[in-house]
Design a protein around this motif. Structure first.
Motif, PDB file in Angstrom:
ATOM      1  N   GLU A 304      23.488 -36.413  -7.342  1.00 24.35           N
ATOM      2  CA  GLU A 304      22.165 -36.697  -7.873  1.00 24.35           C
ATOM      3  C   GLU A 304      21.294 -37.390  -6.838  1.00 24.35           C
ATOM      4  O   GLU A 304      21.782 -37.926  -5.837  1.00 24.35           O
ATOM      5  CB  GLU A 304      22.266 -37.592  -9.115  1.00 24.35           C
ATOM      6  N   GLN A 306      18.148 -40.254  -7.013  1.00 27.50           N
ATOM      7  CA  GLN A 306      17.324 -41.173  -7.788  1.00 27.50           C
ATOM      8  C   GLN A 306      16.181 -41.639  -6.890  1.00 27.50           C
ATOM      9  O   GLN A 306      16.407 -42.100  -5.775  1.00 27.50           O
ATOM     10  CB  GLN A 306      18.137 -42.389  -8.243  1.00 27.50           C
ATOM     11  N   SER A 307      14.938 -41.527  -7.374  1.00 20.55           N
ATOM     12  CA  SER A 307      13.770 -41.927  -6.583  1.00 20.55           C
ATOM     13  C   SER A 307      12.892 -42.863  -7.390  1.00 20.55           C
ATOM     14  O   SER A 307      12.693 -42.673  -8.597  1.00 20.55           O
ATOM     15  CB  SER A 307      12.950 -40.707  -6.156  1.00 20.55           C
ATOM     16  N   GLU A 308      12.367 -43.887  -6.711  1.00 13.42           N
ATOM     17  CA  GLU A 308      11.407 -44.802  -7.314  1.00 13.42           C
ATOM     18  C   GLU A 308      10.241 -44.987  -6.361  1.00 13.42           C
ATOM     19  O   GLU A 308      10.449 -45.186  -5.165  1.00 13.42           O
ATOM     20  CB  GLU A 308      12.037 -46.167  -7.593  1.00 13.42           C
ATOM     21  N   THR A 357       9.587 -43.007 -11.649  1.00 11.79           N
ATOM     22  CA  THR A 357      11.022 -42.811 -11.440  1.00 11.79           C
ATOM     23  C   THR A 357      11.335 -41.333 -11.632  1.00 11.79           C
ATOM     24  O   THR A 357      10.838 -40.691 -12.556  1.00 11.79           O
ATOM     25  CB  THR A 357      11.852 -43.648 -12.429  1.00 11.79           C
ATOM     26  N   TRP A 359      14.694 -38.486 -11.454  1.00 12.35           N
ATOM     27  CA  TRP A 359      16.126 -38.215 -11.335  1.00 12.35           C
ATOM     28  C   TRP A 359      16.320 -36.715 -11.187  1.00 12.35           C
ATOM     29  O   TRP A 359      15.817 -35.930 -11.997  1.00 12.35           O
ATOM     30  CB  TRP A 359      16.882 -38.716 -12.563  1.00 12.35           C
TER      31      TRP A 359
END
Length: 369
Positions: A304, A306-308, A357, A359
Motif C-alpha cells: 500500500e 499512504q499519503s498525507e 489523506t 490510501w
C-alpha cells in the motif's frame, strides 16, 4: 508524588461549562507540568523543551474548548503542521519518542479531568462533550503521528549518513590496501617482463595470465570503489516531487517532504498516478491556500501507499466547491483514486488549513482500468 495544592483540579461554581473550562487553562498546564516532573520526564527538565510542550498543550486545550463551545470537533491542522520539526528536534535534544507518547497520555488525562468536572450534570451537554473529547483525542493523536514521522525520518537520515560513511570508509580501505597491493604486484610483473626482454627471452604464458588477472581485478576494484563512493539516491517519486516544489519557486511557503519506503515496490503506472495526485494537492496549496507551511508525507509499503498533504492555509468548504461546479481538481483526484482502488479524504474547515489523506493499494497483478 503528591500534586501541589495550587495545581489540584478543584471545582469552581457558576458560569456556563465552556467559560468555566476555559478558565482552567493555566491550572491544567501547571498540573501537566507537575505530572511530567513527577515521572522525571526530560520534557519537563529543560526550559526550552518544556516551552515547546506547553505551547502544544495549550493549543490542544483550546481546540478542545472551541469544540465544546461549537458542539463540533475542531482541530487546527495549522498548529499540527508546526509539530513536524519537533520530531527531529527531540532526537537532537536526546529525548526518545516514548517520552512524547507518555506526555500525550498525561495531557489527555489532565484535560479530561477538568472537562468531566465542567460538564457533569449539565443538561444537553452530551453532544458538546463528545465533540470536545474527539478534539482532545485528535489533537494529541495527530501531533504524535506527525511528530513520529519526523522522528523516524530524522533517524532514517542518520542511518543513511552512517551507512554512507561506512561505504566511504570501505572504499578508502579497498583503494589504499587492495588497490595498492594489486598495483605493486603488477609493477613487479612489469619489471620481470623488462628483465626477460633484455635477455631476448619470451615471457612465460603464466606471467601473461597473471598480468591479465591483475588488470581485470584492478578494473573491478575501481568500479567497486566508485560504486561505494556514489551518494545514496532517494526514490524517484521523492525526487520528482522535490523537483516540482523547486519549480514552483515560492520560497515564502516552506514544504517539508518525506517519502519512506522503496520505489521498487510501486508499479510504474501507480507511481505516476500518485505523483500526479500529490502534485495537484501541492499546486492547489501554492495557488489558493495562502499557507505558511506545507507538509507532505508518503509512506510506501509492499502492499500500500499512504499519503498525507497538510497545509495551514485558509481552508475551503469542500461541499460548497462541489456544489458550485468548480470541481475539476477534486473530481480528478477522486477519479484517479477510484481507478487505483483507493480512498480519498479531504478535511478543510474554513480558516483551519487543509488535510488530504490518500490510501492506494499495491497489487502487482492489477492493471489500471
Amino acid at each position: 508524588m503528591r500534586e501541589p495544592a495550587q495545581s489540584r483540579l478543584g471545582s469552581r461554581q457558576g458560569g456556563p461549562p465552556v467559560k468555566r473550562f476555559r478558565a482552567y487553562e493555566d491550572e491544567v498546564i501547571a498540573l501537566y507540568h507537575a505530572r511530567l516532573r513527577g515521572i522525571s520526564s526530560p520534557l519537563a527538565a529543560d526550559d526550552e523543551v518544556w516551552a515547546q510542550c506547553e505551547l502544544q498543550g495549550r493549543r490542544v486545550f483550546r481546540d478542545c474548548a472551541d469544540s465544546l463551545e461549537a458542539g463540533l470537533t475542531e482541530v487546527s491542522d495549522s498548529h499540527i503542521a508546526e509539530v513536524v520539526d519537533l520530531g527531529s528536534a527531540r532526537v537532537q535534544q536526546g529525548v526518545h519518542l516514548t517520552h512524547s507518547v507518555r506526555a500525550g497520555v498525561i495531557l489527555f488525562d489532565t484535560v479530561l479531568e477538568r472537562l468531566l468536572e465542567c460538564t457533569a450534570g449539565v443538561e444537553g451537554a452530551d453532544r458538546a462533550y463528545a465533540a470536545a473529547i474527539r478534539a482532545l483525542q485528535q489533537g494529541i493523536g495527530r501531533r504524535l503521528e506527525v511528530g513520529s514521522i519526523a522522528y523516524d525520518s530524522f533517524m532514517l537520515a542518520r542511518v543513511r549518513e552512517v551507512h554512507d560513511k561506512g561505504h566511504r570508509k570501505l572504499a578508502r580501505e579497498i583503494h589504499d590496501q587492495i588497490g595498492n597491493s594489486l598495483s605493486l604486484a603488477m609493477r613487479q610483473l612489469e619489471l620481470y617482463e623488462l628483465q626477460v626482454a633484455r635477455q631476448n627471452a619470451d615471457v612465460p604464458k603464466e606471467v601473461r595470465a597473471a598480468q591479465d588477472a591483475i588488470l581485470e581485478t584492478l578494473a573491478h576494484t575501481r568500479e567497486l570503489v566508485t560504486e561505494l563512493r556514489r551518494p545514496a539516491i532517494t526514490g524517484c517519486l521523492e525526487a520528482a516531487l522535490a523537483d516540482f516544489v523547486a519549480s514552483m519557486g515560492d520560497e515564502r511557503v516552506p514544504v517539508q517532504l518525506w517519502v519512506r519506503g522503496l520505489d521498487e515496490w510501486i508499479p510504474a503506472p501507480v507511481a505516476e498516478e500518485v505523483f500526479v495526485m500529490v502534485r495537484e494537492c501541492l499546486r492547489n496549496a501554492f495557488r489558493h491556500a495562502e499557507a505558511g507551511n506545507i507538509v507532505v508525507h508518503i509512506d510506501i509499503a509492499p502492499h500500500e501507499i499512504q499519503s498525507e498533504i497538510i497545509d495551514d492555509g485558509l481552508g475551503f468548504d469542500v461541499e460548497q466547491v462541489l456544489a458550485g461546479g468548480r470541481t475539476n481538481g477534486l473530481t480528478g483526484l477522486q477519479e484517479r483514486t477510484d481507478l487505483l482502488g483507493g480512498t480519498l479524504h479531504i478535511g478543510s474547515p474554513a480558516g483551519r488549513g487543509t488535510h488530504v489523506t490518500m490510501w492506494i493499494p499495491i497489487k502487482e497483478d492489477r492493471a489500471l482500468r
